[in-house]
Scaffold this motif. Sequence first.
Motif, PDB file in Angstrom:
ATOM      1  N   ALA A 106       0.827  -1.217   0.000  1.00  0.00           N
ATOM      2  CA  ALA A 106       0.000   0.000   0.000  1.00  0.00           C
ATOM      3  C   ALA A 106       0.858   1.262   0.000  1.00  0.00           C
ATOM      4  N   GLY A 107       2.118   1.146   0.451  1.00  0.00           N
ATOM      5  CA  GLY A 107       2.986   2.323   0.530  1.00  0.00           C
ATOM      6  C   GLY A 107       2.725   3.164   1.768  1.00  0.00           C
ATOM      7  N   THR A 108       2.248   2.539   2.830  1.00  0.00           N
ATOM      8  CA  THR A 108       1.944   3.279   4.062  1.00  0.00           C
ATOM      9  C   THR A 108       2.812   2.804   5.219  1.00  0.00           C
ATOM     10  N   VAL A 109       2.926   3.674   6.214  1.00  0.00           N
ATOM     11  CA  VAL A 109       3.552   3.305   7.485  1.00  0.00           C
ATOM     12  C   VAL A 109       2.564   3.690   8.574  1.00  0.00           C
ATOM     13  N   GLN A 110       2.314   2.774   9.490  1.00  0.00           N
ATOM     14  CA  GLN A 110       1.358   3.039  10.566  1.00  0.00           C
ATOM     15  C   GLN A 110       2.003   2.776  11.918  1.00  0.00           C
ATOM     16  N   LEU A 111       1.687   3.657  12.860  1.00  0.00           N
ATOM     17  CA  LEU A 111       2.006   3.397  14.259  1.00  0.00           C
ATOM     18  C   LEU A 111       0.700   2.970  14.902  1.00  0.00           C
ATOM     19  N   LEU A 112       0.687   1.748  15.426  1.00  0.00           N
ATOM     20  CA  LEU A 112      -0.554   1.173  15.935  1.00  0.00           C
ATOM     21  C   LEU A 112      -0.448   0.902  17.429  1.00  0.00           C
ATOM     22  N   SER A 113      -1.527   1.123  18.147  1.00  0.00           N
ATOM     23  CA  SER A 113      -1.548   0.659  19.537  1.00  0.00           C
ATOM     24  C   SER A 113      -1.726  -0.853  19.498  1.00  0.00           C
ATOM     25  N   CYS A 114      -1.093  -1.520  20.423  1.00  0.00           N
ATOM     26  CA  CYS A 114      -1.118  -2.990  20.419  1.00  0.00           C
ATOM     27  C   CYS A 114      -2.096  -3.474  21.481  1.00  0.00           C
ATOM     28  N   PRO A 115      -3.059  -4.307  21.124  1.00  0.00           N
ATOM     29  CA  PRO A 115      -3.978  -4.812  22.143  1.00  0.00           C
ATOM     30  C   PRO A 115      -3.232  -5.662  23.165  1.00  0.00           C
ATOM     31  N   ALA A 116      -3.840  -5.816  24.345  1.00  0.00           N
ATOM     32  CA  ALA A 116      -3.219  -6.653  25.370  1.00  0.00           C
ATOM     33  C   ALA A 116      -3.078  -8.071  24.827  1.00  0.00           C
ATOM     34  N   MET A 117      -1.891  -8.560  24.766  1.00  0.00           N
ATOM     35  CA  MET A 117      -1.664  -9.921  24.283  1.00  0.00           C
ATOM     36  C   MET A 117      -0.304 -10.411  24.769  1.00  0.00           C
ATOM     37  N   ASP A 118      -0.100 -11.694  24.676  1.00  0.00           N
ATOM     38  CA  ASP A 118       1.177 -12.292  25.068  1.00  0.00           C
ATOM     39  C   ASP A 118       2.263 -11.767  24.124  1.00  0.00           C
ATOM     40  N   LEU A 119       3.274 -11.085  24.681  1.00  0.00           N
ATOM     41  CA  LEU A 119       4.305 -10.483  23.832  1.00  0.00           C
ATOM     42  C   LEU A 119       5.496 -11.406  23.597  1.00  0.00           C
TER      43      LEU A 119
END
Length: 715
Positions: free
Chosen positions: A149-162
């Motif tokens: 797509a040619g995009t960069v996103q900063l996303l919040s990460c849901p609570a999950m096993d890291l």
Amino acid sequence: MTVPAGFQVLAETAFPKTTIVRGYNGRTLYVNVDTGAMEERPVTQQMKDIFIGGRGFGIWRLWNAVEASTTWDDPENELVISSGPVGGTTNYPGSGKSIVVSLSPLTGNVIDSNAGGYFGPYLKFAGWDAIELQGKAADNVVVYVDGVAGTVQLLSCPAMDLNTHVLGESLIRAFADSDAPRDLAAISTVSTGSGAEHARWGCLNFSFFDLKRKAMRIKQAGRGGTGTVFRDKKIAALVVKSPAVNPESNQPADLNRIREVGAKINKEILELDASQCDMRRVGTAHLVEIMDEYDLLPTHNYKFGKHPDSGNISSHIWRERFGQNMPDGCWLGCTMSCSHAVDDFELKTGPYKGERVLVDGPEYETAAGSANVGIFDPEFVLEMNFYCDTYGIDTISFTTGLAFVMECYEAGQIGPDATGGLDLRFGNAEAAMDVLHQMGRGEGFGVVVGQGIRRMKTAFASQFGADPAFMQDIGMEAKGLEYSEYVTKESLAMQGGYGLALKGPQHDEAWLIFMDMVNNQIPTFEDKAEALHYFPMWRTWFGLVGHCKLPWNDVEPSDNAKTAEPAKVPEHVDNYCNVFAGVTGVEVQPEDLILQSERVYNFQRVFSARLGLGTREHDAIPYRSAGPVTEEEYESRADRYDAQLKEKVNVDPSGKSTREKVSILREYREGQYEQLIDAVYKRRGWTSNGVPTIAKLEELGIAFPGVVEIVRPHQ
Ligand code: SF4
């Protein structure tokens, strides 16, 4: 852009698509994970000429991002990940490395660490020659680079096993366009785990999707705590989606030229590997029995170099355990394919007890690290390997650090009051796993151990009255980084290889033990200094362009021994000249490759000086790496050491106590190390305090005003 369920967009930018030209996009990506700022930064011709790519680009971007006073956990510190101009080539084996550069939580210095996996090449095919990550997020974030797509996103990460084996697999499936293997294989992630939050030994796991197993595989950038920086920035993961890859993706100047040398070495690998290192069947684990045979396998915190039980963790075991009996490559087109894995391993401890998992490895270092803590049980090696990976802990620092603890414990320097009751004698696998799980949970003695040997020495002395001098001698760290897994006592050149390595004692700069100790090819100080010039520069080059070092000398042409300098594997060096020219269009001779490295290497040394670290005192080594610290060690090789006293020191050992002999030998060996340093500094064009001279910097074309300002007071 829609995002997978549970993720929320904090910032997003669409960038114009680029066309790769001769291995470069001509731009790098900057992301501030706190503010969400994103920027395209140009790759200038000067950057390409002087820093080449990979480690060079990382160091240059970091240099411009930090001040002399910046510490590893300041928001200004960056993690820079880059591949290099050759990275992403599919017609020459081992052309898919990624190199991470940052300020290290262990050393405070510049660290560079490389990994296989697909992230670096995919990042390039997504439009970026490097990614710079700066700032500290308030909560866990994912950076998603969508090269389609040619995009960069900063996303919040849901609570999950890291932890990586859960997170990585989840992210690949969440961000792929579908569950079709081709779509899953278009995604690569970088992640670490809970251990990296609590220890300074955090590693980064770079993923690739294994089409045979239909599962995520990982390779580690292990050294120096880059995973710790990652989690300090509250980055949960990086995700990249790449367009389809083919031999033209890197847009090389002359693909046929690469194909030609690629076909030649691929033939060599297929014909010779089985009778040479057998990398395609056993990988680096083939080294266990070789090191044991030559008294180089570290056991019991490097006291000894062999053990009667080492056969329990040697290559015949891994040959049986590695899955599917087929070669495993960590980048497309790597015929050497040494990245093996054990399938369907049932975990016996920890939070995932009872689960059946895939274990990536073990590599030699992980198996040898197990010998170093006195555990010769393949089940432990695999359990420790898996949990280190998923918790994001470097197996080398973990085992070397634990070996130090065990020797302190057995020597009575610390007791159960220090270890929280754990009986940390050599060989106690249960206690070793307890320490690792504590690190993963951020509890108890595991957190103390995870601070690294240098900080443990201070803590054990101040809190438990342990002897600082003894710990200084046996604590196998230099510059704050734990040693990798080779015994160096009988190779002065290798002592220098470790002690003089810019980032700390890791063998990827120089591995000279056989040239020095076994074959006696570099007998004089000048010979050793020449080797400690050439080989660190040569090996640095792999990290500039995105190559893996292993196909250079883990397979050799059948007539290599007849060449003038077989240790350099001249035919393969010529191959690399062809590959570099074939990609970039820049014609090079072997000496040009050394010059390319010398520029970056000297620049990195000046960077260390800027941080107050790049001088002679920081090249000191613990005496355990140079000779026998204890009487027990001396007695274990008394014939050898007695003979050396007679022949090299001109001292008659008869009638002397072991304590006296340890002391005399020590004085001699420490003197040898200092003479070696003098010779190497001279060869490298550095002052006697280990700082590059202005004349050297001018000769290399890197005497920029900011660089000269740093070295001038040291001239
Ligand atoms: S030689 Fe081994 S580590 Fe290097 S790229 Fe190939 S598979 Fe990966």
